[in-house]
Design an enzyme around this catalytic site. Structure first.
Site, mmCIF file in Angstrom:
data_model
loop_
_atom_site.group_PDB
_atom_site.id
_atom_site.type_symbol
_atom_site.label_atom_id
_atom_site.label_comp_id
_atom_site.label_asym_id
_atom_site.label_seq_id
_atom_site.Cartn_x
_atom_site.Cartn_y
_atom_site.Cartn_z
ATOM 1 N N GLU A 156 -1.593 -6.583 7.226
ATOM 2 C CA GLU A 156 0.014 -6.607 8.127
ATOM 3 C C GLU A 156 0.123 -7.353 9.165
ATOM 4 O OE1 GLU A 156 2.743 -3.943 7.345
ATOM 5 O OE2 GLU A 156 3.024 -6.037 8.560
ATOM 6 N N HIS A 169 0.713 -5.413 2.376
ATOM 7 C CA HIS A 169 1.430 -4.722 3.391
ATOM 8 C C HIS A 169 2.756 -5.121 3.619
ATOM 9 C CE1 HIS A 169 -2.528 -3.427 5.228
ATOM 10 N NE2 HIS A 169 -2.698 -4.650 4.390
ATOM 11 N N ARG A 177 -6.273 0.519 3.839
ATOM 12 C CA ARG A 177 -5.010 1.099 2.876
ATOM 13 C C ARG A 177 -4.469 0.256 1.766
ATOM 14 N NH1 ARG A 177 -3.312 -0.648 8.242
ATOM 15 N NH2 ARG A 177 -1.728 -1.756 8.433
ATOM 16 N N HIS A 221 0.729 -1.315 -0.015
ATOM 17 C CA HIS A 221 -0.017 -0.086 -0.060
ATOM 18 C C HIS A 221 0.849 1.065 -0.019
ATOM 19 C CE1 HIS A 221 0.971 0.715 4.155
ATOM 20 N NE2 HIS A 221 0.829 -0.397 4.256
HETATM 21 O O1 3PG Z 1 2.526 -1.638 10.293
HETATM 22 C C1 3PG Z 1 3.383 -1.002 10.247
HETATM 23 O O2 3PG Z 1 3.821 -0.287 11.142
HETATM 24 C C2 3PG Z 1 4.039 -0.699 9.102
HETATM 25 O O3 3PG Z 1 3.346 -0.673 7.985
HETATM 26 C C3 3PG Z 1 5.131 -1.689 8.991
HETATM 27 O O4 3PG Z 1 5.856 -1.592 10.033
HETATM 28 P P1 3PG Z 1 7.494 -2.116 10.138
HETATM 29 O O5 3PG Z 1 8.169 -1.695 8.721
HETATM 30 O O6 3PG Z 1 7.752 -1.314 11.401
HETATM 31 O O7 3PG Z 1 7.170 -3.629 10.155
#
Ligand code: 3PG
Length: 215
Positions: free
Chosen positions: A93, A163, A58, A9
């Site tokens: 995610e 994600h 998202r 996203h």
């Molecule tokens: O969910 C989140 O915080 C980000 O989209 C991905 O986080 P990270 O790159 O810290 O794993």
């Protein structure tokens, strides 16, 4: 054409605020919407047969904006003109659990940079109350094998709006990375990843970060 396309996203509100997001259903920023449209332009001329996304806005908003900008594949719209996107929780995610909503820099100050890096990029250590990357592999992998791989084997081209950590999990599932080397892999927002297939299985990928046609 027969290919798998993965699309992280565009920038979200909490990406912009450097907050852990996980399962929290935040919107795209205007910059994130522009990233999605740019990613869509890179897909122009590419016949796509099916669209997937997580149930988080998202991800599916990124697919909608990318497909609008791509301007092709009108067969994938329903009678009301909406893009037909198969959405599923298994594509969400990684769950950041108790860290969701916290600022990443403040969290590093509180718990230490090394501990936050372990929570963010180790393979089998989960953040408090959340999922490890191995946990994400354990839910994304079966969904991919059950729902997406058969479409690829049938010769389709499939776009998945996902994600950062679901893409990273899929890179392990697809054998592009291992649990050891995935920790060093970062996924840019809004840039389509084109996976070439051999015998219906992805073998290599590249980022489509040059625009196929200017706006
Ligand atoms: O969910 C989140 O915080 C980000 O989209 C991905 O986080 P990270 O790159 O810290 O794993």
């Amino acid at each position: 054409m027969n290919a798998l396309l993965l699309l992280r996203h565009g920038q979200s509100d909490w990406n912009a605020q450097n907050r852990f997001t996980g399962f929290v259903d935040v919107d795209l920023t205007e910059a994130g919407e522009a990233e999605a449209r740019k990613g869509g332009r890179a897909l122009r001329g590419m016949p796509i047969d099916r669209l997937y996304a997580s149930t988080l806005k998202r991800a599916y908003r990124t697919v909608e904006l990318a497909m609008d900008a791509c301007g092709d594949n009108e067969k994938l719209r329903d009678a009301e003109g909406h893009w037909i996107i198969t959405r599923h929780d298994d594509l969400r995610e990684r769950d950041y659990g108790d860290l969701a909503g916290l600022n990443k820099a403040e969290t590093a100050e509180r718990y230490g940079k090394e501990q936050v890096h372990i929570w963010r990029r180790s393979y089998d250590v989960a953040p408090p109350g959340g999922e490890s990357l191995a946990d994400v592999v354990a839910r994304v992998g079966p969904y991919y094998e059950r729902e997406i791989l058969p479409k690829l084997r049938a010769g389709e081209t499939v776009l998945v709006g996902a994600h950062g950590n679901t893409v990273r999990a899929l890179l392990v599932v697809l054998g592009m990375n291992t649990p050891d080397d995935i920790s060093g892999v970062e996924i840019p927002t809004g840039v389509p990843m084109l996976f070439e297939l051999k015998d219906g299985r992805p073998t290599a990928y590249r980022f489509l970060d040059g625009e196929a046609a200017a706006e």
